[in-house]
Write an enzyme that holds these catalytic residues in place. Sequence first.
Site, mmCIF file in Angstrom:
data_model
loop_
_atom_site.group_PDB
_atom_site.id
_atom_site.type_symbol
_atom_site.label_atom_id
_atom_site.label_comp_id
_atom_site.label_asym_id
_atom_site.label_seq_id
_atom_site.Cartn_x
_atom_site.Cartn_y
_atom_site.Cartn_z
ATOM 1 N N GLY A 91 -1.925 -0.405 -9.753
ATOM 2 C CA GLY A 91 -2.390 -1.632 -10.572
ATOM 3 C C GLY A 91 -1.683 -1.905 -11.684
ATOM 4 O O GLY A 91 -0.507 -2.162 -11.341
ATOM 5 N N SER A 124 2.739 2.952 -6.118
ATOM 6 C CA SER A 124 2.635 1.638 -7.026
ATOM 7 C C SER A 124 2.990 1.987 -8.211
ATOM 8 O O SER A 124 3.956 2.542 -8.818
ATOM 9 C CB SER A 124 1.590 0.685 -6.681
ATOM 10 O OG SER A 124 1.675 -0.486 -7.266
ATOM 11 N N ALA A 125 1.978 1.620 -9.037
ATOM 12 C CA ALA A 125 2.012 1.953 -10.779
ATOM 13 C C ALA A 125 2.322 3.465 -10.844
ATOM 14 O O ALA A 125 2.808 3.915 -11.804
ATOM 15 C CB ALA A 125 1.102 1.342 -11.588
ATOM 16 N N HIS A 161 7.116 -2.057 -4.484
ATOM 17 C CA HIS A 161 6.848 -3.195 -3.858
ATOM 18 C C HIS A 161 8.002 -4.059 -3.830
ATOM 19 O O HIS A 161 7.734 -5.478 -3.894
ATOM 20 C CB HIS A 161 5.594 -4.048 -4.459
ATOM 21 C CG HIS A 161 4.205 -3.206 -4.546
ATOM 22 N ND1 HIS A 161 3.265 -3.040 -3.586
ATOM 23 C CD2 HIS A 161 4.019 -2.495 -5.764
ATOM 24 C CE1 HIS A 161 2.493 -2.383 -4.128
ATOM 25 N NE2 HIS A 161 2.700 -2.230 -5.278
ATOM 26 N N GLU A 196 7.591 -2.112 0.997
ATOM 27 C CA GLU A 196 6.253 -1.920 1.424
ATOM 28 C C GLU A 196 6.291 -0.950 2.446
ATOM 29 O O GLU A 196 7.077 -0.860 3.518
ATOM 30 C CB GLU A 196 5.580 -2.925 1.819
ATOM 31 C CG GLU A 196 5.467 -4.159 0.610
ATOM 32 C CD GLU A 196 4.355 -3.564 -0.342
ATOM 33 O OE1 GLU A 196 3.251 -3.935 -0.213
ATOM 34 O OE2 GLU A 196 4.738 -2.833 -1.290
#
Length: 247
Positions: A91, A124-125, A161, A196
């Site tokens: 997020g 991700s985050a 990413h 990714e």
Amino acid sequence: MMEDNLLLLSNSKTHNMEFLEHAREALIDFLDGRRTIYFAPYAAATSAYDSYTATIQTAFKPLDVTVTGLHTVDQPALALRDAEVLFVGGGNSFRLLKTLQQLDVLNVVRERVTRGELRYIGSSAGTNMSCPSLRTTNDMPIVQPASFASFGLIPFQINPHYQDPPINSTHMGETREKRILEFLEENDVPVVGLREGSWLRKRGAHLRLDGLTAARIFRRHTEPQEYQPGSALSWLLTLPAIFDQRL
């Protein structure tokens, strides 16, 4: 002696695959029989905590793993003192770090992971949070954390990413590579551009790149280098993170 264990995913959702499907075998190996996970949904909006946790619960159900949203417990820091596995989801990194600071869980996670008592999964985050700082995130600063210092479970930075410039693109703005090179102008800290479908697995002093795609590693005064899945990257763990953690 217990070793710290980290699984740092660039992403949770890969094109044409179910949530976390691309990393299912890596997750099974990482969990090593553990059946309970706390999930931190704090990179999402507060209103999405329940639905985000439900998505993670669905993804882990085939593995016979019980997922509890950390937001549902009264004292998250206390719960993490006894947890086996923590999964920090994706997020907005600024929102995530600010909430982790407010909940006062940074120290307990850092200490227990370092001692090998708590296994850490990031996506991700959440992967960005494993770094010394959030400064190589892709996100807009929609909120202001007290500082940029995060868990510091590794001594280098990750850009989840990571994207290469599209061929024949007419876009005149900065590429992801340009942004990372700007970071290196101010900070002498390696940055792993994690594409990714890829992830890093840390076991004590050993670090390995795995997944579907290569990673691009940036260092100050050095040409970026490509590393293929299966590459040993333990040398990254021996380099000091050189920047002011107060920022």
